[in-house]
Design a protein around this motif. Sequence first.
Motif, mmCIF file in Angstrom:
data_model
loop_
_atom_site.group_PDB
_atom_site.id
_atom_site.type_symbol
_atom_site.label_atom_id
_atom_site.label_comp_id
_atom_site.label_asym_id
_atom_site.label_seq_id
_atom_site.Cartn_x
_atom_site.Cartn_y
_atom_site.Cartn_z
ATOM 1 N N UNK A 36 0.836 -1.215 0.000
ATOM 2 C CA UNK A 36 0.000 0.000 0.000
ATOM 3 C C UNK A 36 0.865 1.257 0.000
ATOM 4 N N UNK A 37 1.958 1.232 0.761
ATOM 5 C CA UNK A 37 2.886 2.368 0.783
ATOM 6 C C UNK A 37 3.514 2.588 -0.592
ATOM 7 N N UNK A 38 3.877 1.494 -1.243
ATOM 8 C CA UNK A 38 4.469 1.560 -2.585
ATOM 9 C C UNK A 38 3.481 2.171 -3.577
ATOM 10 N N UNK A 39 2.235 1.718 -3.528
ATOM 11 C CA UNK A 39 1.211 2.228 -4.440
ATOM 12 C C UNK A 39 0.983 3.716 -4.190
ATOM 13 N N UNK A 40 0.933 4.105 -2.917
ATOM 14 C CA UNK A 40 0.751 5.524 -2.567
ATOM 15 C C UNK A 40 1.915 6.365 -3.096
ATOM 16 N N UNK A 41 3.130 5.863 -2.963
ATOM 17 C CA UNK A 41 4.319 6.557 -3.460
ATOM 18 C C UNK A 41 4.247 6.727 -4.979
#
Length: 151
Positions: A36-41
């Motif tokens: 989820x952090x990767x997608x947000x980034x």
Amino acid sequence: MTHGHHNALPILVLNGPNLNMLGTRQPEVYGTETLDDVVALCRETAERHGRTIRAEQSNHEGALIDWIHEARGTASGIVINPGGLTHTSVVLRDALVVPEIPVVEIHISNVHAREEFRHHSFVSGIAVSVIAGCGVRGYRYAVDEICARTS
């Protein structure tokens, strides 16, 4: 299709097998950030360029291939972390040629500093760029690169 319209198309961000476990699996290698952090980034990086992303993850090779085929005419570029399929999948490589858009291959760890079997990628030969060993920051560089090549 006009060149300008092409740039408005989303960037397809694909994550392969086991990347749903990001943040929990071997954090000393892959870090503590989650998928989820990767997608947000990726999303916020694309937005800085006035662009959008479509993010997908699957543990199944066929699902990734279907999304890659669908990218033809619907995506401006592909950022892909194929996970372990990097080193095994001829069919993934073959699929990535179909959409005729730039592909950036990304790996969180430096695959070249790891086991011998991780040193060969079936994807690198058809990618415009390969980013490895930058942690999840590499996804930001990958999205930036697609934006630069399709601006």
